[in-house]
Design a protein around this motif. Sequence first.
Motif, PDB file in Angstrom:
ATOM      1  N   VAL A 105      78.000 -16.464  19.621  1.00 31.59           N
ATOM      2  CA  VAL A 105      77.115 -16.913  20.705  1.00 31.59           C
ATOM      3  C   VAL A 105      76.477 -18.242  20.307  1.00 31.59           C
ATOM      4  O   VAL A 105      76.755 -18.792  19.251  1.00 31.59           O
ATOM      5  N   ALA A 106      75.604 -18.760  21.189  1.00 32.41           N
ATOM      6  CA  ALA A 106      75.093 -20.121  21.019  1.00 32.41           C
ATOM      7  C   ALA A 106      74.121 -20.267  19.857  1.00 32.41           C
ATOM      8  O   ALA A 106      74.001 -21.352  19.291  1.00 32.41           O
ATOM      9  N   SER A 107      73.393 -19.215  19.508  1.00 35.50           N
ATOM     10  CA  SER A 107      72.377 -19.313  18.456  1.00 35.50           C
ATOM     11  C   SER A 107      71.987 -17.925  17.991  1.00 35.50           C
ATOM     12  O   SER A 107      72.341 -16.919  18.618  1.00 35.50           O
ATOM     13  N   GLY A 108      71.221 -17.869  16.904  1.00 33.62           N
ATOM     14  CA  GLY A 108      70.681 -16.589  16.462  1.00 33.62           C
ATOM     15  C   GLY A 108      69.715 -16.014  17.475  1.00 33.62           C
ATOM     16  O   GLY A 108      69.644 -14.800  17.676  1.00 33.62           O
ATOM     17  N   SER A 109      68.953 -16.894  18.130  1.00 37.83           N
ATOM     18  CA  SER A 109      68.032 -16.438  19.182  1.00 37.83           C
ATOM     19  C   SER A 109      68.804 -15.828  20.337  1.00 37.83           C
ATOM     20  O   SER A 109      68.409 -14.796  20.895  1.00 37.83           O
ATOM     21  N   ALA A 110      69.926 -16.460  20.706  1.00 41.80           N
ATOM     22  CA  ALA A 110      70.768 -15.918  21.777  1.00 41.80           C
ATOM     23  C   ALA A 110      71.362 -14.571  21.365  1.00 41.80           C
ATOM     24  O   ALA A 110      71.512 -13.666  22.202  1.00 41.80           O
TER      25      ALA A 110
END
Length: 244
Positions: free
Chosen positions: A74-79
Amino acid sequence: PSVPKVEETPVVTGGDASPRSVPAIRSQIEPDDALMTQLRGLLESGHVTNDGPRLLAFEAALASWLGVPDTIGVASGSAALALGLAALRLPRGRVIIPSFTYIATLNAVVQAGLTPTFADIDPGTWTLSPESVRAQLEAHDDVRAIIAVNTYGVPASLDALAQLAADAGCALVSDSAHGMGTEAPEGRVHPGPTLHAWSLHATKVLPGVEGGVVTARDHEVSAEVRRLRRHGLAADLKASGPGF
């Protein structure tokens, strides 16, 4: 993966003229010729998003290295956290998180429409304290999930937390942003959490400049994360819905 470089910045404090050091993490990614050739080929192919061949190859290689059936990039760890919580489809209620974590953990809970509830950390590991979690579970009957955070590569007491989650009938999520490469007797991915959310941020152990990964215990949860990643579109359009 490249090892993050620790740089020291001199700082003078108080009346002491001697310099002191404050360490800061800076990624070290060497742009060698092979890497640049691969990037050039990728750009020339025009296939730079939506399940491109390099993403699929990366997901397969990482799944093999972690020892799990599947990984979802996915796009980021937050995502990864946000998509993971959305895929679990938790009813409204509380999520227990550690008092020591990055704001991304809190943001994911709030964005999911859930109520963050803080628990203390173990002073020896800086990770979520099972005793404090137990007290929160006894105080609240609407806890839907527990998020344990890997702190600087140190995993939380996932065996104890998994038992608490099972007894309370809630999910256990591991914010494993710092956890890539952490090994334990259970392997590189602890089987206790319902899912793990990993980060590939430039300051993490496996830096991809930016990015994140989800690994889930349940195949249906993995499939739902993939659907959400594709803006909610499913192979069967009748199964499509809102996504990210």
